[in-house]
Design an enzyme around this catalytic site. Structure first.
Site, PDB file in Angstrom:
ATOM      1  N   HIS A  25       0.083   2.323 -13.464  1.00  0.00           N
ATOM      2  CA  HIS A  25       0.922   1.516 -14.116  1.00  0.00           C
ATOM      3  C   HIS A  25       2.233   1.624 -14.180  1.00  0.00           C
ATOM      4  O   HIS A  25       2.512   2.863 -14.747  1.00  0.00           O
ATOM      5  CB  HIS A  25       0.243   0.819 -15.784  1.00  0.00           C
ATOM      6  N   GLU A  47       5.518   7.644  -9.086  1.00  0.00           N
ATOM      7  CA  GLU A  47       4.049   7.138  -8.698  1.00  0.00           C
ATOM      8  C   GLU A  47       3.437   8.090  -7.716  1.00  0.00           C
ATOM      9  O   GLU A  47       2.393   8.269  -7.651  1.00  0.00           O
ATOM     10  CB  GLU A  47       3.972   5.665  -8.531  1.00  0.00           C
ATOM     11  N   ASP A  59      -4.620  -2.928 -18.551  1.00  0.00           N
ATOM     12  CA  ASP A  59      -3.921  -1.582 -18.909  1.00  0.00           C
ATOM     13  C   ASP A  59      -4.277  -0.699 -20.053  1.00  0.00           C
ATOM     14  O   ASP A  59      -3.159  -0.407 -20.884  1.00  0.00           O
ATOM     15  CB  ASP A  59      -2.411  -1.919 -18.632  1.00  0.00           C
ATOM     16  N   MET A  95      -3.687  -6.480  -7.774  1.00  0.00           N
ATOM     17  CA  MET A  95      -3.313  -7.285  -8.825  1.00  0.00           C
ATOM     18  C   MET A  95      -4.365  -8.289  -9.289  1.00  0.00           C
ATOM     19  O   MET A  95      -4.204  -9.725  -9.331  1.00  0.00           O
ATOM     20  CB  MET A  95      -2.284  -8.184  -8.179  1.00  0.00           C
ATOM     21  N   ARG A  96      -5.573  -7.852  -9.674  1.00  0.00           N
ATOM     22  CA  ARG A  96      -6.589  -8.692 -10.117  1.00  0.00           C
ATOM     23  C   ARG A  96      -7.252  -7.832 -11.589  1.00  0.00           C
ATOM     24  O   ARG A  96      -7.113  -6.564 -11.443  1.00  0.00           O
ATOM     25  CB  ARG A  96      -7.676  -8.683  -9.247  1.00  0.00           C
ATOM     26  N   ILE A  97      -7.338  -8.427 -12.512  1.00  0.00           N
ATOM     27  CA  ILE A  97      -8.105  -8.017 -13.536  1.00  0.00           C
ATOM     28  C   ILE A  97      -9.599  -8.063 -13.277  1.00  0.00           C
ATOM     29  O   ILE A  97     -10.143  -9.002 -12.982  1.00  0.00           O
ATOM     30  CB  ILE A  97      -7.923  -9.025 -14.807  1.00  0.00           C
ATOM     31  N   LEU A  98     -10.170  -7.018 -13.571  1.00  0.00           N
ATOM     32  CA  LEU A  98     -11.390  -6.688 -13.086  1.00  0.00           C
ATOM     33  C   LEU A  98     -12.350  -6.956 -14.484  1.00  0.00           C
ATOM     34  O   LEU A  98     -12.208  -6.440 -15.543  1.00  0.00           O
ATOM     35  CB  LEU A  98     -11.906  -5.207 -12.855  1.00  0.00           C
ATOM     36  N   ASN A 122      -6.498   3.647 -12.344  1.00  0.00           N
ATOM     37  CA  ASN A 122      -5.243   2.745 -12.230  1.00  0.00           C
ATOM     38  C   ASN A 122      -4.260   3.320 -12.469  1.00  0.00           C
ATOM     39  O   ASN A 122      -3.863   4.318 -13.242  1.00  0.00           O
ATOM     40  CB  ASN A 122      -5.456   1.578 -12.865  1.00  0.00           C
ATOM     41  N   GLY A 132       0.788  -1.142  -0.048  1.00  0.00           N
ATOM     42  CA  GLY A 132       0.171   0.021  -0.067  1.00  0.00           C
ATOM     43  C   GLY A 132       0.821   1.161  -0.075  1.00  0.00           C
ATOM     44  O   GLY A 132       0.194   2.328   0.453  1.00  0.00           O
TER      45      GLY A 132
END
Length: 204
Positions: free
Chosen positions: A111, A176, A147, A92-95, A109, A14
């Site tokens: 990246h 970031e 992405d 770390m999950r694709i929605l 998001n 986090g």
């Protein structure tokens, strides 16, 4: 206009979440964090949020029978917290389209590359393998692609001779921590305008 409420989704330590928390504390971001969600019970983000007095919940993907059940639980938690902006910070999950539809144009998001180059889970490795001289990070709206959504902000870092994944990642992470709060600030201040499914204009 009512204050924006952020829902932050994390899978790990986090660190971007902490930069967002600091930006809220300083007054840069005029919003509050309503809930922090993780998909992993061991995620340090849970402890960080709890210590800051922020509601934190683990929705363990392994305990869910399907992706649909997992995402329904996430959405239910976000709705219960009255979230107006979903912030993916190392999630770390694709929605699926189901989740994207629930918060269309309200999901950001980050990246660690200059999209559309080097998407996916191994951006730094792929940048180094390709021999690119410049990398960076991208903040974008989330759509159904991985992405892929409309780009809001980007910043660059040089790729140095002798860089490893770790040294490159550390330099990108510094960017970031500046860029993500800035993008959230622009959203909550109403300064982001989606012109189409690819282009975002930043209003003065």
């Amino acid at each position: 206009m009512s204050k924006h409420i952020l829902g932050i989704l994390c899978s790990g330590r986090g660190s971007n979440m902490q930069s967002i928390m600091a930006a809220i504390e300083s007054g840069q971001i005029k919003a509050e964090i309503g809930i922090v969600l993780t998909d992993k019970p061991e995620a340090r983000a849970l402890q960080v949020a709890s210590e800051a007095g922020i509601k934190s919940v683990c929705v363990n993907r392994k305990a869910c029978a399907s992706q649909q059940e997992f995402e329904e639980k996430l959405v239910a938690e976000l709705k219960a917290a009255n979230v107006t902006l979903v912030v993916l910070a190392g999630f770390m999950r694709i929605l699926s389209p189901y989740f994207v539809d629930a918060y269309r144009h309200q999901i950001l998001n980050i990246h660690p590359s200059l999209l559309p180059s080097f998407g996916g889970a191994h951006a730094h490795r792929d940048v180094l393998a390709y021999g690119t001289k410049v990398s960076g990070c991208t903040i974008h709206f989330v759509d159904e692609g991985m992405d892929h959504g409309p780009i809001i902000l980007q910043d660059t870092v040089p790729v140095l001779d002798g860089d490893t994944e770790e040294t490159l990642a550390a330099r990108v992470l510094e960017k970031e921590h500046i860029l993500y709060p800035r993008a959230i600030e622009l959203f909550v201040d109403g300064r982001l305008e989606l012109l189409d499914d690819r282009h975002v204009r930043i209003k003065e």
